[in-house]
Scaffold this active site. Structure first.
Site, PDB file in Angstrom:
ATOM      1  N   HIS A 182      19.762   0.281  11.261  1.00 26.77           N
ATOM      2  CA  HIS A 182      18.896  -0.513  12.117  1.00 26.77           C
ATOM      3  C   HIS A 182      18.620  -1.811  11.373  1.00 26.77           C
ATOM      4  O   HIS A 182      19.143  -2.071  10.306  1.00 26.77           O
ATOM      5  CB  HIS A 182      17.546   0.193  12.330  1.00 26.77           C
ATOM      6  N   CYS A 207      22.504   4.698  14.871  1.00 30.84           N
ATOM      7  CA  CYS A 207      21.658   5.839  14.499  1.00 30.84           C
ATOM      8  C   CYS A 207      21.675   6.956  15.548  1.00 30.84           C
ATOM      9  O   CYS A 207      22.644   7.679  15.640  1.00 30.84           O
ATOM     10  CB  CYS A 207      20.241   5.370  14.186  1.00 30.84           C
TER      11      CYS A 207
HETATM   12  N1  GLN Z   1      16.576  11.281  15.847  1.00 27.51           N
HETATM   13  C1  GLN Z   1      17.643  10.993  14.934  1.00 27.51           C
HETATM   14  C2  GLN Z   1      17.368  11.474  13.534  1.00 27.51           C
HETATM   15  O1  GLN Z   1      16.248  11.530  13.107  1.00 27.51           O
HETATM   16  C3  GLN Z   1      17.976   9.497  14.961  1.00 27.51           C
HETATM   17  C4  GLN Z   1      16.830   8.627  14.502  1.00 27.51           C
HETATM   18  C5  GLN Z   1      17.063   7.155  14.678  1.00 27.51           C
HETATM   19  O2  GLN Z   1      17.727   6.709  15.616  1.00 27.51           O
HETATM   20  N2  GLN Z   1      16.487   6.368  13.788  1.00 27.51           N
HETATM   21  O3  GLN Z   1      18.283  11.810  12.810  1.00 27.51           O
END
Ligand code: GLN
Length: 240
Positions: free
Chosen positions: A195, A95
């Site tokens: 995740h 992510c």
């Molecule tokens: N901040 C990033 C987004 O919102 C990644 C979020 C995350 O790692 N879940 O796209």
């Protein structure tokens, strides 16, 4: 006894959704087989010895933390990460970490640098966050398998024309909610929005990454058939 040597990148900043569970699974899967396991970390301002690790890991993060990480990583770790990837070390990024593997992450008029290990760009486009359970079909050299996880990202990722995704979306949004693909996969560099944490939900993937990192074949462990059955039923339910 061979040991898997893992380096976590920015673990105190890039760790949302308990992504450290991925490290716990790698450790357990190694130790249950009598393999050694070494874990180190590299964070803001710290150099990185690309020869000292077999697998480089970065978890998810909030936009705020990604700002500091992106700049630091481009300045202090980019070249070493390229040398590690070039010699076949595994790089796994989830992510927020995934978004920083490419050229840039654009948010709110600001362009954060990526490390350029893969050809992709991520943009915080207007629209809702892409949230929910996600399943993809991916082939890491042992035939098509399901990877199941949970995604929650505001950024939309677009791969360059010659870049390969990690898999195709069976259920969920994937890279951008439009093209039906999820993640990126080049050599032993893997990025994904999933995740879960990712590896506790997909222990076959944990084992495959250990195999790729060590250049060794692993036998399944007792209980792995339960995961296979769960993934097979997910495929049947999705009609694939
Ligand atoms: N901040 C990033 C987004 O919102 C990644 C979020 C995350 O790692 N879940 O796209």
């Amino acid at each position: 006894m061979p040991a898997l040597r893992v380096l976590s990148l920015y673990p105190e900043l890039m760790n949302i959704y308990a992504d450290r569970g991925n490290i716990a699974v790698l450790r357990a899967r190694c130790e249950w087989r009598g393999l050694g396991f070494e874990h180190a970390a590299s964070s803001l301002g710290e150099p990185l010895d690309e020869e000292a690790h077999d697998l480089f890991y970065m978890g998810g993060g909030q936009d705020r933390d990604q700002v500091a990480v992106a700049r630091d990583m481009a300045a202090t770790k980019r070249d070493a990460l390229h040398r590690a990837a070039d010699r076949g070390a595994v790089v796994l990024a989830v992510c927020g970490g995934y978004q920083l593997l490419g050229h840039s992450y654009e948010l709110g008029g600001e362009e954060l640098p990526g490390v350029g290990l893969v050809d992709l760009r991520t943009v915080r486009e207007p629209g809702p966050r892409l949230i929910g359970n996600c399943a993809i079909e991916a082939d890491l050299g042992t035939g098509p398998r399901v990877i199941a996880g949970f995604e929650n990202h505001g950024g939309r990722t677009h791969l360059g024309p010659d870049e390969r995704p990690l898999g195709r979306v069976i259920a969920g949004h994937g890279n951008n909610g439009h093209d039906g693909f999820e993640g990126v996969h080049r050599g032993n560099v893997i990025g994904t929005y999933l995740h879960g944490p990712l590896l506790p939900k997909n222990v076959w993937l944990a084992d495959r990454l250990i195999e790729l990192a060590l250049g060794a074949e692993l036998e399944p462990l007792p209980g792995d058939e339960l995961e296979q059955a769960a993934h097979a039923s997910a495929r049947r339910a999705a009609g694939v």
